[in-house]
Design a protein around this motif. Structure first.
Motif, PDB file in Angstrom:
ATOM      1  N   MET A 105       0.848  -1.167   0.000  1.00  0.00           N
ATOM      2  CA  MET A 105       0.000   0.000   0.000  1.00  0.00           C
ATOM      3  C   MET A 105       0.898   1.235   0.000  1.00  0.00           C
ATOM      4  N   SER A 106       0.547   2.176  -0.809  1.00  0.00           N
ATOM      5  CA  SER A 106       1.356   3.375  -0.959  1.00  0.00           C
ATOM      6  C   SER A 106       1.180   4.323   0.221  1.00  0.00           C
ATOM      7  N   ASN A 107       2.284   4.863   0.687  1.00  0.00           N
ATOM      8  CA  ASN A 107       2.237   5.905   1.711  1.00  0.00           C
ATOM      9  C   ASN A 107       2.773   7.211   1.146  1.00  0.00           C
ATOM     10  N   LEU A 108       2.826   7.324  -0.169  1.00  0.00           N
ATOM     11  CA  LEU A 108       3.348   8.525  -0.804  1.00  0.00           C
ATOM     12  C   LEU A 108       2.392   9.687  -0.615  1.00  0.00           C
ATOM     13  N   LEU A 109       2.961  10.856  -0.400  1.00  0.00           N
ATOM     14  CA  LEU A 109       2.157  12.069  -0.324  1.00  0.00           C
ATOM     15  C   LEU A 109       1.997  12.623  -1.731  1.00  0.00           C
ATOM     16  N   VAL A 110       0.779  12.887  -2.118  1.00  0.00           N
ATOM     17  CA  VAL A 110       0.506  13.476  -3.425  1.00  0.00           C
ATOM     18  C   VAL A 110      -0.166  14.810  -3.178  1.00  0.00           C
ATOM     19  N   SER A 111       0.423  15.853  -3.697  1.00  0.00           N
ATOM     20  CA  SER A 111      -0.088  17.193  -3.452  1.00  0.00           C
ATOM     21  C   SER A 111      -1.385  17.433  -4.217  1.00  0.00           C
ATOM     22  N   GLY A 112      -2.306  18.152  -3.602  1.00  0.00           N
ATOM     23  CA  GLY A 112      -3.540  18.529  -4.265  1.00  0.00           C
ATOM     24  C   GLY A 112      -4.762  18.135  -3.476  1.00  0.00           C
ATOM     25  N   ASP A 113      -5.914  18.593  -3.950  1.00  0.00           N
ATOM     26  CA  ASP A 113      -7.180  18.324  -3.272  1.00  0.00           C
ATOM     27  C   ASP A 113      -8.035  17.326  -4.031  1.00  0.00           C
ATOM     28  N   SER A 114      -7.428  16.471  -4.812  1.00  0.00           N
ATOM     29  CA  SER A 114      -8.171  15.495  -5.575  1.00  0.00           C
ATOM     30  C   SER A 114      -7.458  14.158  -5.497  1.00  0.00           C
ATOM     31  N   LEU A 115      -8.230  13.090  -5.449  1.00  0.00           N
ATOM     32  CA  LEU A 115      -7.634  11.762  -5.438  1.00  0.00           C
ATOM     33  C   LEU A 115      -7.058  11.440  -6.814  1.00  0.00           C
ATOM     34  N   SER A 116      -5.928  10.769  -6.825  1.00  0.00           N
ATOM     35  CA  SER A 116      -5.334  10.335  -8.089  1.00  0.00           C
ATOM     36  C   SER A 116      -5.964   9.000  -8.500  1.00  0.00           C
ATOM     37  N   ALA A 117      -5.702   8.584  -9.719  1.00  0.00           N
ATOM     38  CA  ALA A 117      -6.191   7.287 -10.190  1.00  0.00           C
ATOM     39  C   ALA A 117      -5.644   6.168  -9.307  1.00  0.00           C
ATOM     40  N   GLN A 118      -4.398   6.293  -8.871  1.00  0.00           N
ATOM     41  CA  GLN A 118      -3.794   5.296  -7.987  1.00  0.00           C
ATOM     42  C   GLN A 118      -4.505   5.284  -6.628  1.00  0.00           C
ATOM     43  N   ASP A 119      -4.835   6.456  -6.093  1.00  0.00           N
ATOM     44  CA  ASP A 119      -5.572   6.541  -4.831  1.00  0.00           C
ATOM     45  C   ASP A 119      -6.910   5.802  -4.945  1.00  0.00           C
ATOM     46  N   ILE A 120      -7.609   6.050  -6.037  1.00  0.00           N
ATOM     47  CA  ILE A 120      -8.920   5.432  -6.248  1.00  0.00           C
ATOM     48  C   ILE A 120      -8.788   3.916  -6.299  1.00  0.00           C
ATOM     49  N   ASP A 121      -7.786   3.428  -7.021  1.00  0.00           N
ATOM     50  CA  ASP A 121      -7.546   1.979  -7.084  1.00  0.00           C
ATOM     51  C   ASP A 121      -7.264   1.405  -5.699  1.00  0.00           C
ATOM     52  N   LEU A 122      -6.460   2.113  -4.894  1.00  0.00           N
ATOM     53  CA  LEU A 122      -6.131   1.636  -3.547  1.00  0.00           C
ATOM     54  C   LEU A 122      -7.366   1.594  -2.641  1.00  0.00           C
ATOM     55  N   ILE A 123      -8.235   2.589  -2.757  1.00  0.00           N
ATOM     56  CA  ILE A 123      -9.450   2.611  -1.944  1.00  0.00           C
ATOM     57  C   ILE A 123     -10.368   1.461  -2.346  1.00  0.00           C
ATOM     58  N   GLN A 124     -10.556   1.264  -3.643  1.00  0.00           N
ATOM     59  CA  GLN A 124     -11.398   0.167  -4.102  1.00  0.00           C
ATOM     60  C   GLN A 124     -10.818  -1.173  -3.649  1.00  0.00           C
ATOM     61  N   ASP A 125      -9.520  -1.316  -3.765  1.00  0.00           N
ATOM     62  CA  ASP A 125      -8.827  -2.529  -3.340  1.00  0.00           C
ATOM     63  C   ASP A 125      -8.982  -2.755  -1.834  1.00  0.00           C
ATOM     64  N   PHE A 126      -8.820  -1.679  -1.062  1.00  0.00           N
ATOM     65  CA  PHE A 126      -8.964  -1.745   0.391  1.00  0.00           C
ATOM     66  C   PHE A 126     -10.342  -2.291   0.773  1.00  0.00           C
ATOM     67  N   TYR A 127     -11.394  -1.772   0.138  1.00  0.00           N
ATOM     68  CA  TYR A 127     -12.742  -2.234   0.457  1.00  0.00           C
ATOM     69  C   TYR A 127     -12.966  -3.672   0.022  1.00  0.00           C
ATOM     70  N   GLN A 128     -12.457  -4.035  -1.131  1.00  0.00           N
ATOM     71  CA  GLN A 128     -12.639  -5.407  -1.609  1.00  0.00           C
ATOM     72  C   GLN A 128     -11.956  -6.410  -0.683  1.00  0.00           C
ATOM     73  N   LYS A 129     -10.790  -6.057  -0.155  1.00  0.00           N
ATOM     74  CA  LYS A 129     -10.015  -6.987   0.670  1.00  0.00           C
ATOM     75  C   LYS A 129     -10.392  -6.963   2.148  1.00  0.00           C
ATOM     76  N   ASN A 130     -10.829  -5.837   2.670  1.00  0.00           N
ATOM     77  CA  ASN A 130     -11.031  -5.684   4.108  1.00  0.00           C
ATOM     78  C   ASN A 130     -12.483  -5.656   4.556  1.00  0.00           C
ATOM     79  N   ALA A 131     -13.384  -5.605   3.639  1.00  0.00           N
ATOM     80  CA  ALA A 131     -14.787  -5.520   4.024  1.00  0.00           C
ATOM     81  C   ALA A 131     -15.549  -6.780   3.627  1.00  0.00           C
TER      82      ALA A 131
END
Length: 97
Positions: free
Chosen positions: A1-27
């Motif tokens: 899982m990425s712990n990189l800081l990405v500047s800005g007020d919008s989720l990146s495509a990678q952030d979105i993939d990680l969130i979807q992945d997180f829910y699929q694996k942990n919920a």
């Protein structure tokens, strides 16, 4: 899982993939519906987690002033962190359902 800081007020495509992945694996067994990437009126990318019937918002993930945050359907903050991986760590199992 990425712990990189990405500047800005919008989720990146990678952030979105990680969130979807997180829910699929942990919920597993949780009662939620679609995990949808959406764009706000201002063009910011967020992820909405819907109820099992896909009729209501359960919670949402986004970024504000370089902080990742998760909020519930009443705009209560469930967690916030400067790295997405850290946000996942602070979320309780109740935030997943």
């Amino acid at each position: 899982m990425s712990n990189l800081l990405v500047s800005g007020d919008s989720l990146s495509a990678q952030d979105i993939d990680l969130i979807q992945d997180f829910y699929q694996k942990n919920a597993i067994g949780a009662n939620f519906g679609e995990v949808l990437p959406l764009s706000t009126v201002e063009g910011e990318q967020v992820v909405a987690i819907l109820t099992a019937d896909n009729n209501n918002l359960l919670c949402a993930f986004g970024k504000v002033a370089d902080w990742y945050c998760a909020i519930d359907s009443h705009s209560n903050i469930l967690g916030q962190a400067q790295a997405l991986g850290d946000l996942f760590k602070v979320l309780s199992s109740t935030a997943l359902t």
